[in-house]
Enzyme design. Structure first.
Site, mmCIF file in Angstrom:
data_model
loop_
_atom_site.group_PDB
_atom_site.id
_atom_site.type_symbol
_atom_site.label_atom_id
_atom_site.label_comp_id
_atom_site.label_asym_id
_atom_site.label_seq_id
_atom_site.Cartn_x
_atom_site.Cartn_y
_atom_site.Cartn_z
ATOM 1 N NE ARG A 156 -2.725 -1.225 3.414
ATOM 2 C CZ ARG A 156 -2.604 -0.381 4.425
ATOM 3 N NH1 ARG A 156 -2.880 0.901 4.254
ATOM 4 N NH2 ARG A 156 -2.199 -0.792 5.615
ATOM 5 C CG ASN A 157 5.315 3.220 0.210
ATOM 6 O OD1 ASN A 157 5.411 4.024 -0.711
ATOM 7 N ND2 ASN A 157 5.942 3.391 1.363
ATOM 8 C CG LEU A 158 -0.042 5.409 -2.530
ATOM 9 C CD1 LEU A 158 -0.875 6.674 -2.372
ATOM 10 C CD2 LEU A 158 -0.744 4.420 -3.450
ATOM 11 C CB THR A 196 4.783 7.231 -0.986
ATOM 12 O OG1 THR A 196 6.009 6.677 -0.473
ATOM 13 C CG2 THR A 196 5.090 8.350 -1.972
#
Length: 199
Positions: A51-53, A151
């Site tokens: 889920r890190n962008l 992020t």
């Protein structure tokens, strides 16, 4: 050591360590995080949490779709003039919470910047990276500094679209730096410098 001292040592958060930098001669901007998160440490990869962008944003900035291959992701950022590292070489931290980082030892960022003079900007992936950088390093007048939203999934107040928009200066910094270097190369090329004068 007293019992109280032993208890403090035993209760201290574990020491986390960063990865080697991802940077080569094409680097035009250096993106700095704080320390790798738990999932990144487990997998040995920058920004590994699903889920890190970071990877979706960086690929989207250059109109590309993220590849699942980590080596290909690294090749992508290097090809686009982006270097990766963390401010901290090591530090105590509870889980992945940047706000708990303490007793940190910084990476040799000054040495890296000296070794890669074509880097014209430093981008902070989140306020934690900026805070730790400013604690340990003086800012260089010749460099631009970009404060970008984290992020990390721990900072989900801003969604993907909002973060993508606020990360756009990274793309522009890379392009501007590349144009500046190319213009300088033309201006000071041997052929141009020794061109015969007009009669």
């Amino acid at each position: 050591m007293s019992k109280a001292g032993i208890d403090r040592v035993l209760s201290a958060p574990p020491i986390k360590r960063s990865f080697p930098p991802v940077v080569d001669h094409r680097a035009r901007i250096l993106v700095l995080g704080t320390l790798p998160g738990e999932e990144s440490l487990r997998r040995g990869e920058y920004y590994a949490h699903p889920r890190n962008l970071f990877w979706p944003i960086v690929f989207a900035l250059f109109d590309a779709v993220p590849t699942p291959s980590y080596p290909e992701r690294l090749a992508f950022v290097e090809a686009h003039g982006i270097g990766l590292w963390d401010v901290c070489q090591s530090g105590q931290r509870e889980a992945s919470a940047d706000s708990t980082i303490r007793a940190e030892c910084p990476n040799a960022i000054d040495r890296l910047l000296d070794a890669h003079p074509l880097i014209g900007a430093v981008a902070f992936n989140g306020s934690g990276a900026q805070r730790l950088y400013d604690r340990h390093f003086a800012r260089r007048p010749a460099l631009a500094y970009l404060a970008l939203p984290s992020t990390s999934p721990a900072h989900a107040r801003i969604g993907f679209a909002g973060k993508l928009e606020r990360w756009a200066p990274l793309r522009e910094a890379v392009r501007d730096r590349t144009k500046s270097i190319e213009a300088g190369a033309v201006l000071f090329s041997p052929l141009r410098a020794h061109a015969p004068r007009e009669p």
